[in-house]
Design a protein around this motif. Structure first.
Motif, mmCIF file in Angstrom:
data_model
loop_
_atom_site.group_PDB
_atom_site.id
_atom_site.type_symbol
_atom_site.label_atom_id
_atom_site.label_comp_id
_atom_site.label_asym_id
_atom_site.label_seq_id
_atom_site.Cartn_x
_atom_site.Cartn_y
_atom_site.Cartn_z
ATOM 1 N N ASP A 107 0.807 -1.221 0.000
ATOM 2 C CA ASP A 107 0.000 0.000 0.000
ATOM 3 C C ASP A 107 0.841 1.273 0.000
ATOM 4 O O ASP A 107 0.606 2.186 -0.792
ATOM 5 N N LYS A 108 1.816 1.364 0.866
ATOM 6 C CA LYS A 108 2.634 2.584 0.959
ATOM 7 C C LYS A 108 3.434 2.805 -0.318
ATOM 8 O O LYS A 108 3.511 3.924 -0.830
ATOM 9 N N LYS A 109 4.026 1.750 -0.830
ATOM 10 C CA LYS A 109 4.796 1.843 -2.072
ATOM 11 C C LYS A 109 3.900 2.298 -3.221
ATOM 12 O O LYS A 109 4.289 3.155 -4.018
ATOM 13 N N THR A 110 2.700 1.760 -3.287
ATOM 14 C CA THR A 110 1.779 2.135 -4.355
ATOM 15 C C THR A 110 1.383 3.601 -4.239
ATOM 16 O O THR A 110 1.375 4.326 -5.236
ATOM 17 N N LEU A 111 1.058 4.054 -3.045
ATOM 18 C CA LEU A 111 0.676 5.457 -2.859
ATOM 19 C C LEU A 111 1.814 6.405 -3.233
ATOM 20 O O LEU A 111 1.572 7.508 -3.725
ATOM 21 N N GLN A 112 3.049 5.974 -3.046
ATOM 22 C CA GLN A 112 4.195 6.805 -3.396
ATOM 23 C C GLN A 112 4.449 6.830 -4.896
ATOM 24 O O GLN A 112 4.897 7.836 -5.434
ATOM 25 N N ASN A 113 4.179 5.724 -5.584
ATOM 26 C CA ASN A 113 4.588 5.578 -6.975
ATOM 27 C C ASN A 113 3.461 5.611 -8.001
ATOM 28 O O ASN A 113 3.724 5.597 -9.195
ATOM 29 N N CYS A 114 2.233 5.645 -7.560
ATOM 30 C CA CYS A 114 1.093 5.572 -8.468
ATOM 31 C C CYS A 114 0.213 6.800 -8.258
ATOM 32 O O CYS A 114 0.093 7.297 -7.142
ATOM 33 N N LYS A 115 -0.397 7.255 -9.316
ATOM 34 C CA LYS A 115 -1.294 8.409 -9.205
ATOM 35 C C LYS A 115 -2.697 7.963 -8.826
ATOM 36 O O LYS A 115 -3.670 8.248 -9.498
ATOM 37 N N CYS A 116 -2.766 7.251 -7.715
ATOM 38 C CA CYS A 116 -4.065 6.848 -7.185
ATOM 39 C C CYS A 116 -4.360 7.694 -5.954
ATOM 40 O O CYS A 116 -3.470 8.333 -5.407
ATOM 41 N N ASP A 117 -5.622 7.689 -5.562
ATOM 42 C CA ASP A 117 -6.028 8.509 -4.424
ATOM 43 C C ASP A 117 -6.357 7.699 -3.182
ATOM 44 O O ASP A 117 -6.165 8.161 -2.069
ATOM 45 N N VAL A 118 -6.882 6.491 -3.386
ATOM 46 C CA VAL A 118 -7.336 5.662 -2.273
ATOM 47 C C VAL A 118 -6.915 4.222 -2.530
ATOM 48 O O VAL A 118 -7.022 3.727 -3.652
ATOM 49 N N ILE A 119 -6.471 3.573 -1.476
ATOM 50 C CA ILE A 119 -6.216 2.130 -1.521
ATOM 51 C C ILE A 119 -7.114 1.476 -0.493
ATOM 52 O O ILE A 119 -7.173 1.916 0.659
ATOM 53 N N ILE A 120 -7.804 0.457 -0.937
ATOM 54 C CA ILE A 120 -8.662 -0.314 -0.032
ATOM 55 C C ILE A 120 -8.014 -1.682 0.138
ATOM 56 O O ILE A 120 -7.827 -2.404 -0.831
ATOM 57 N N ARG A 121 -7.656 -1.980 1.368
ATOM 58 C CA ARG A 121 -7.013 -3.260 1.672
ATOM 59 C C ARG A 121 -8.047 -4.275 2.121
ATOM 60 O O ARG A 121 -9.038 -3.924 2.766
ATOM 61 N N GLY A 122 -7.790 -5.527 1.793
ATOM 62 C CA GLY A 122 -8.662 -6.616 2.233
ATOM 63 C C GLY A 122 -10.016 -6.570 1.543
ATOM 64 O O GLY A 122 -10.154 -6.065 0.440
ATOM 65 N N GLU A 123 -11.023 -7.090 2.211
ATOM 66 C CA GLU A 123 -12.382 -7.096 1.668
ATOM 67 C C GLU A 123 -12.900 -5.663 1.667
ATOM 68 O O GLU A 123 -12.992 -5.038 2.711
ATOM 69 N N GLY A 124 -13.262 -5.165 0.494
ATOM 70 C CA GLY A 124 -13.507 -3.745 0.391
ATOM 71 C C GLY A 124 -14.927 -3.283 0.190
ATOM 72 O O GLY A 124 -15.147 -2.101 -0.041
#
Length: 140
Positions: A107-124
């Protein structure tokens, strides 16, 4: 005619030679969204004539949306990054929401490297409803 929807799920972001889809993960999400009076559209890029990032951007032009949702796994993460970048370039106000095993793990790596706004972990399912409702409240 412009179609209005709360979220567009982009599915089929995999290498073309694999020609598979993960539509099954969307059924519970769509059911929960409908129960909460939220709308969605599924854009399966594997079925598009123009299987490209530009093809995705072209398809999105006919839809008025607040959010884009994509699932991630080890096979598609590189495509998700590229598609997220292109969507943010063309639709800077769109909220890009990522879920799935790859971003749940990184999650942290993705938020740093991707132009996304929200990450939902697990069952979302319930988390997604909350995010979309907050988006709608902020847009009102």
């Amino acid at each position: 005619m412009i179609m209005k929807t709360d979220i567009v799920f982009i599915d089929g972001l995999i290498p073309r030679y694999m020609s598979q889809s993960f539509l099954g993960y969307l059924f519970p999400l769509v059911a929960i969204l409908e129960e909460n009076h939220l709308s969605c559209k599924i854009l399966n890029v594997a079925c598009m004539k123009n299987y490209s990032i530009q093809g995705i951007i072209d398809e999105l032009r006919d839809i008025e949306f607040s959010a884009i949702g994509m699932t991630t796994n080890a096979d598609n993460i590189q495509f998700v990054y590229k598609v997220s970048d292109a969507i943010k370039h063309h639709y800077p106000n769109a909220c890009i929401i990522l879920g799935g095993p790859q971003v749940s793990y990184a999650d942290k790596k993705t938020l740093q490297n991707c132009k996304c706004d929200v990450i939902i972990r697990g069952e979302g399912e319930s988390q997604l409803v909350n995010v979309i409702n907050k988006l709608k409240a902020n847009l009102s």
